[in-house]
Design a protein around this motif. Sequence first.
Motif, PDB file in Angstrom:
ATOM      1  N   ALA A  51       0.826  -1.214   0.000  1.00  0.00           N
ATOM      2  CA  ALA A  51       0.000   0.000   0.000  1.00  0.00           C
ATOM      3  C   ALA A  51       0.855   1.256   0.000  1.00  0.00           C
ATOM      4  N   PHE A  52       2.144   1.118   0.388  1.00  0.00           N
ATOM      5  CA  PHE A  52       3.037   2.266   0.488  1.00  0.00           C
ATOM      6  C   PHE A  52       4.078   2.297  -0.627  1.00  0.00           C
ATOM      7  N   ARG A  53       3.944   1.424  -1.600  1.00  0.00           N
ATOM      8  CA  ARG A  53       4.882   1.374  -2.720  1.00  0.00           C
ATOM      9  C   ARG A  53       4.131   1.644  -4.012  1.00  0.00           C
ATOM     10  N   PRO A  54       4.753   2.328  -4.967  1.00  0.00           N
ATOM     11  CA  PRO A  54       4.063   2.562  -6.235  1.00  0.00           C
ATOM     12  C   PRO A  54       3.819   1.275  -6.994  1.00  0.00           C
ATOM     13  N   ASN A  55       2.580   1.117  -7.464  1.00  0.00           N
ATOM     14  CA  ASN A  55       2.265  -0.046  -8.280  1.00  0.00           C
ATOM     15  C   ASN A  55       2.609   0.246  -9.736  1.00  0.00           C
ATOM     16  N   ALA A  56       2.148  -0.596 -10.637  1.00  0.00           N
ATOM     17  CA  ALA A  56       2.516  -0.453 -12.049  1.00  0.00           C
ATOM     18  C   ALA A  56       2.088   0.884 -12.618  1.00  0.00           C
ATOM     19  N   GLY A  57       1.018   1.470 -12.053  1.00  0.00           N
ATOM     20  CA  GLY A  57       0.559   2.768 -12.537  1.00  0.00           C
ATOM     21  C   GLY A  57       1.087   3.946 -11.734  1.00  0.00           C
ATOM     22  N   GLY A  58       1.878   3.667 -10.683  1.00  0.00           N
ATOM     23  CA  GLY A  58       2.432   4.722  -9.843  1.00  0.00           C
ATOM     24  C   GLY A  58       1.638   5.007  -8.588  1.00  0.00           C
ATOM     25  N   SER A  59       0.457   4.418  -8.437  1.00  0.00           N
ATOM     26  CA  SER A  59      -0.345   4.645  -7.234  1.00  0.00           C
ATOM     27  C   SER A  59       0.324   3.984  -6.030  1.00  0.00           C
ATOM     28  N   GLY A  60       0.229   4.632  -4.877  1.00  0.00           N
ATOM     29  CA  GLY A  60       0.808   4.081  -3.659  1.00  0.00           C
ATOM     30  C   GLY A  60       2.163   4.653  -3.304  1.00  0.00           C
TER      31      GLY A  60
END
Length: 464
Positions: free
Chosen positions: A321-330
């Motif tokens: 939840a605190f790391r960017p996912n593939a789209g940059g969210s998080g």
Amino acid sequence: MAVRRSLAAAVVPFFLLLCFCSVSLSVQEQSNQPQNKSSSPSFSLSFPLKSHPVPHHKFQSLRSSLAAATATATATAASTVAVKSPFKYSMVPVVSLPIGTPPQTQDMILDTGSQLSWIQCHGNAKKGSSSGAAAPGRPSSSATFDPSLSSSFSVLPCTHPLCKPRTPDFTLPTSCDQNRLCHYSYFYADGTLAEGNLVREKFTFSRTQATPPLILGCATSSGDDKGILGMNLGRLAFPSQAKVSKFSYCVPARAARTAPSPTGSLYLGDNPHSGTFQYVGLITFGPGQSQRMPNLDPLAYTVAMQGIRIGSRRLAIPPTAFRPNAGGSGQTMIDSGSEFTYLVDEAYDKVRAEVVRLVGPRMKKGYVYGGVADMCFDSAAAAAIGRSIGDLAFEFEKGVEIVVAKEKVLAEVDGGVHCMAIAKSSMLGAASNIIGNFHQQDLWVEFDLPNRRVGLGRADCSRS
């Protein structure tokens, strides 16, 4: 600063100074690499800082989302900077800086979440007027900067690369004005506006100490009464243009609203307290990565948060939840210009559920401060509620933590109401975690650019 959204361009994801010795800063527009501190002597300067109270109706729109520029910077005789500055804190930290030749003192919000620095300008003073001028080496004090009084001021023409549309890392809308000068207009969703010309101007610290002209915005119309000192990782940010390899600040504990604001410190360059700091690495992103991640701000100070603890309970929030996912969210970023901390839904919902479990019956029903903060309480019970909630901790790698004592978990807001200074980032239309300056009180926060790391150290900031 908290978040503003541009109606004119794609939003850039989110989002000093003083006693003298001798050395000058030198930098040109064509370099992006921070200067190593061993290359030259350091210097120290000092200036008073002020508080900038934020009106309630602007709560959601404090963040400057002014974008980055393209010109790379290159130094010919760059210096390591060691600058200490006190600042007073209310909702955003504000520093008064001497700009121009002779210098005019300008108030600027210290913002690690934005790139383009800009000052308030006006064109009403006639050339040669003495209004607002200063004796050599002594800054004048003015709410706005008068370009006609500075011999080092110049305006970027339309032919400058920064004025070309759709430059990859500069999304600020620019155009040619009637004088063939580079003009920018930036509208925000709350109806405020910042517009003016892109210019070059010096920061003049003394007769012997000054930067070369740096690229700034010269705002002739703005919804704010302060400028912005952009301090992120961008090539147009102040650290890059001025070749500042390190900077750090210490936000003092907030005083009661009726009490005088305490004074903290900000250093440019080495901090004498850094031996006590614990460090976490910055997460950086290449151009290819960031282009594939539309919700990412590649110029923010991004860290890998591991979790959140309230009292003795570590909340069941996955580190993803605190790391960017593939789209940059998080993405999790440290932002001096945001007051509150914002969390993505997955993290915020767990925090709120725990607060409800601990003190839910005392929560103000249906009350939402500023449209974003809904964990609020009547002031009469604030101290007891803080004790019931307990300490709040943001956990990072290697056991590093930001711990907020139970006495400081609630922020005093309108009418004596107290709220948890945590809000849901989706209420801002964002998909990021932002650690705001409320949760940086009595904490040294150092940005070590060559080593790509952030240092954290406990302090009594009013005494640092």
